[in-house]
Design a protein around this motif. Sequence first.
Motif, short mmCIF file in Angstrom:
data_model
loop_
_atom_site.label_atom_id
_atom_site.label_comp_id
_atom_site.label_asym_id
_atom_site.label_seq_id
_atom_site.Cartn_x
_atom_site.Cartn_y
_atom_site.Cartn_z
N GLY A 7 0.77 -1.23 0.00
CA GLY A 7 0.00 0.00 0.00
C GLY A 7 0.80 1.28 0.00
N GLY A 8 2.10 1.22 -0.24
CA GLY A 8 2.93 2.42 -0.23
C GLY A 8 2.81 3.24 -1.50
N PRO A 35 2.64 -5.87 -2.55
CA PRO A 35 1.46 -5.57 -3.37
C PRO A 35 0.88 -4.18 -3.12
CG PRO A 35 0.90 -7.12 -1.62
CD PRO A 35 2.39 -6.91 -1.56
N ASP A 36 0.10 -3.73 -4.10
CA ASP A 36 -0.70 -2.50 -4.00
C ASP A 36 0.11 -1.23 -3.77
OD1 ASP A 36 -3.20 -3.89 -4.29
OD2 ASP A 36 -2.90 -4.61 -2.23
N ARG A 67 1.79 -7.75 -6.55
CA ARG A 67 0.55 -7.72 -7.33
C ARG A 67 -0.12 -6.35 -7.24
NH1 ARG A 67 1.08 -11.65 -4.22
NH2 ARG A 67 -0.50 -10.98 -2.71
N GLN A 68 -0.81 -5.97 -8.31
CA GLN A 68 -1.56 -4.72 -8.39
C GLN A 68 -0.68 -3.48 -8.22
OE1 GLN A 68 -5.01 -4.27 -9.25
NE2 GLN A 68 -4.36 -6.26 -10.05
N THR A 69 0.54 -3.58 -8.69
CA THR A 69 1.46 -2.44 -8.70
C THR A 69 1.03 -1.44 -9.77
OG1 THR A 69 3.37 -3.65 -7.86
CG2 THR A 69 3.84 -1.77 -9.28
N ASP A 98 0.23 -9.69 -12.87
CA ASP A 98 -0.87 -9.06 -12.16
C ASP A 98 -0.50 -7.64 -11.72
OD1 ASP A 98 -3.20 -8.55 -10.79
OD2 ASP A 98 -2.72 -9.85 -9.08
N VAL A 99 -0.33 -6.73 -12.72
CA VAL A 99 -0.02 -5.33 -12.42
C VAL A 99 -1.22 -4.47 -12.80
CG1 VAL A 99 2.47 -5.56 -12.69
CG2 VAL A 99 1.09 -4.92 -14.65
#
Length: 151
Positions: A7-8, A35-36, A67-69, A98-99
Amino acid sequence: MHFLGPGGTAHLIGAGIAGRGQHLETRLYIDHAHPDCVSDVLYKNVLGAAHARTAWTGDVRIRPRARQTSTYEMNRNLILSAGARADSVPNLEIETGDVREAGHASATGRFDDEQLFYLQARGIPHDQAQRLVVRGFLGDVVHRIGGTRGP
């Protein structure tokens, strides 16, 4: 730069002005290992005289767990004088499918004589007209550093 957890967010912003015989070099490394996370890079350089040189290298790594970068890196260079040189190398190493988004851009261009002519035709002296164009080129960097998004 390494994210310490999920989350950063990181915004890396910079500008440089290289004068006669000066060499400015910028290297950055962003390691997305969680991730994120989001990274946004904007660097601009103005090469103001002959034999001015800039080199910019931006490396972004998105590891399998990230993931989700979301990441984007941009480098822009404005050359004001013949004999100046700008090198730009944006790199992405993506180790997951998964980006959210990942991209980079780089451009180097000469000072636009038509912009200068337009300003001078309206009574603005050459040096002041050139400063206005440079100020416009760097405007979004200045706005972001000041805490607001560009125009």
